[in-house]
Design a protein around this motif. Sequence first.
Motif, PDB file in Angstrom:
ATOM      1  N   TYR A  92       0.847  -1.183   0.000  1.00 45.55           N
ATOM      2  CA  TYR A  92       0.000   0.000   0.000  1.00 45.55           C
ATOM      3  C   TYR A  92       0.880   1.229   0.000  1.00 45.55           C
ATOM      4  O   TYR A  92       2.106   1.127   0.038  1.00 45.55           O
ATOM      5  N   THR A 100      -4.562 -14.630  -0.594  1.00 48.29           N
ATOM      6  CA  THR A 100      -4.454 -14.171  -1.987  1.00 48.29           C
ATOM      7  C   THR A 100      -3.045 -13.694  -2.328  1.00 48.29           C
ATOM      8  O   THR A 100      -2.272 -14.385  -2.966  1.00 48.29           O
ATOM      9  N   SER A 141      -1.630  -2.523  -6.346  1.00 48.52           N
ATOM     10  CA  SER A 141      -2.940  -2.619  -7.007  1.00 48.52           C
ATOM     11  C   SER A 141      -3.629  -3.934  -6.667  1.00 48.52           C
ATOM     12  O   SER A 141      -4.841  -3.965  -6.445  1.00 48.52           O
ATOM     13  N   ARG A 142      -2.873  -5.023  -6.608  1.00 46.38           N
ATOM     14  CA  ARG A 142      -3.465  -6.311  -6.242  1.00 46.38           C
ATOM     15  C   ARG A 142      -3.990  -6.276  -4.812  1.00 46.38           C
ATOM     16  O   ARG A 142      -5.090  -6.764  -4.515  1.00 46.38           O
ATOM     17  N   LEU A 146     -13.811   4.692   0.401  1.00 48.45           N
ATOM     18  CA  LEU A 146     -14.051   3.733  -0.668  1.00 48.45           C
ATOM     19  C   LEU A 146     -15.534   3.464  -0.893  1.00 48.45           C
ATOM     20  O   LEU A 146     -15.970   3.262  -2.029  1.00 48.45           O
ATOM     21  N   ARG A 147     -16.309   3.423   0.177  1.00 50.32           N
ATOM     22  CA  ARG A 147     -17.738   3.108   0.094  1.00 50.32           C
ATOM     23  C   ARG A 147     -18.524   4.122   0.920  1.00 50.32           C
ATOM     24  O   ARG A 147     -19.013   3.816   2.009  1.00 50.32           O
ATOM     25  N   LYS A 194      -4.909  -3.688  -3.062  1.00 54.66           N
ATOM     26  CA  LYS A 194      -6.088  -2.818  -2.975  1.00 54.66           C
ATOM     27  C   LYS A 194      -7.332  -3.555  -3.427  1.00 54.66           C
ATOM     28  O   LYS A 194      -8.382  -3.504  -2.771  1.00 54.66           O
ATOM     29  N   GLN A 195      -7.218  -4.278  -4.538  1.00 53.35           N
ATOM     30  CA  GLN A 195      -8.387  -4.967  -5.081  1.00 53.35           C
ATOM     31  C   GLN A 195      -8.781  -6.175  -4.250  1.00 53.35           C
ATOM     32  O   GLN A 195      -9.965  -6.380  -3.943  1.00 53.35           O
ATOM     33  N   GLN A 196      -7.802  -6.985  -3.864  1.00 55.82           N
ATOM     34  CA  GLN A 196      -8.101  -8.262  -3.235  1.00 55.82           C
ATOM     35  C   GLN A 196      -8.270  -8.181  -1.717  1.00 55.82           C
ATOM     36  O   GLN A 196      -8.902  -9.055  -1.124  1.00 55.82           O
ATOM     37  N   ASP A 240     -16.083  -3.775   1.272  1.00 57.81           N
ATOM     38  CA  ASP A 240     -17.336  -4.411   0.850  1.00 57.81           C
ATOM     39  C   ASP A 240     -17.934  -5.263   1.966  1.00 57.81           C
ATOM     40  O   ASP A 240     -19.162  -5.312   2.133  1.00 57.81           O
ATOM     41  N   GLU A 298     -10.359  -3.458  -0.914  1.00 59.43           N
ATOM     42  CA  GLU A 298     -11.715  -3.348  -1.467  1.00 59.43           C
ATOM     43  C   GLU A 298     -12.630  -4.402  -0.853  1.00 59.43           C
ATOM     44  O   GLU A 298     -13.787  -4.122  -0.521  1.00 59.43           O
ATOM     45  N   ASP A 299     -12.114  -5.600  -0.678  1.00 62.25           N
ATOM     46  CA  ASP A 299     -12.895  -6.673  -0.058  1.00 62.25           C
ATOM     47  C   ASP A 299     -13.250  -6.311   1.389  1.00 62.25           C
ATOM     48  O   ASP A 299     -14.362  -6.584   1.858  1.00 62.25           O
TER      49      ASP A 299
END
Length: 377
Positions: free
Chosen positions: A45, A113, A84-85, A220-221, A87-89, A96, A92-93
């Motif tokens: 990060y 992951t 980037s991986r 983010l949300r 952040k996404q995996q 969510d 962001e998870d």
Amino acid sequence: MRAAVGLPTGTRVVAAMSGGVDSTVTAALLAKAGYDVVGVTLQLYDHGAAIQKKGACCAGQDILDARQAAEAIGIPHYVLDYESRFKQQVIEDFADAYLRGETPIPCVRCNQTVKFRDLLDVARDLGAEAMATGHYVRREDGPNGPQLHRAADANRDQSYFLFATTREQLDFLRFPLGSLPKPAVRGMAAELDLSVADKPDSQDICFVPEGKYHTIIDRLRPQGAEAGDIVHMDGRTLGRHEGVTRYTIGQRRGLKVGGGTGEPLFVTKIDADRRQVIVGPREALLTRALTLKEDNWLGEEAAIAEAADAGRAVLARVRSTREPVPGRLTLIDGQIAVALDTPEESVAPGQACVLYAPEDPTRVLGGGFIETAVRAA
């Protein structure tokens, strides 16, 4: 050390180096034992924002510490940009999950992951026969292949966070520190004259500034900060809240509502779709059974068949800070589930339920993420 790794001297081993004392000692001991060690560090990060954060990992000063340690040990070292991986995996998870009313464990998702899937692929590309980490767990050879066991130092055990390790991954992984107490590891670091010998351990969630997780989620949300009702289990509306992402199952503080009886109220459920935080008495937090999703099994395959029949006795751990309790692995409507002999309190969807063998309480049989909790009353 050779017995802990179980490979001939000279074998190439990738050491995952976070910049902390545990991973640094792992790399140093492997090199000292004669293995062909390659150090790999992941930048996960924003390193600029994290340089001044104490007790973090995989960013800023920690990357510099890992690089300097590799140089002192005398091994090649690579830094891989996985921001980037990650952040996404993971991040962001994480956001969510809170938006769904769950209580996630990002450390499990990161191991599952980025570290034990993506990094293992890199280790194989580098020609390694194994990858070693500084986790406090033990890998032991069993009659049907390697097994995952709790660390010898119960205060440092990290098996709860590694339940999602697959059989294939476990075959490639090594955990040289699993049989050692933490003070001994720091002593080794000092003996090896490693600069990180007195470095503080990583704490809390690495990417959350000052422990304020809702700061990340709100960015983010932002819809998670939409106001809604705080509702008693009996249907009464008791007040308003500033977003479901600010609450977790079992929470008592910060509710600022009363049920009219003088008894303390706790968050018993989060209905994210209706933006409702459900509260009730403490006894409403007791859970007698739970269903699992994304389950991973490391035990004998026959146990799944037993679960479909009469159930398989297990020890279930529903929080990293709690000891495993007796229960039975079973099926509820065809879904993997665990029935607890004694109800557990504050079981939250999104957390992990890790299963251990009653006949060998240190052995990890597997586990999954908690999807639903069946309350005792």
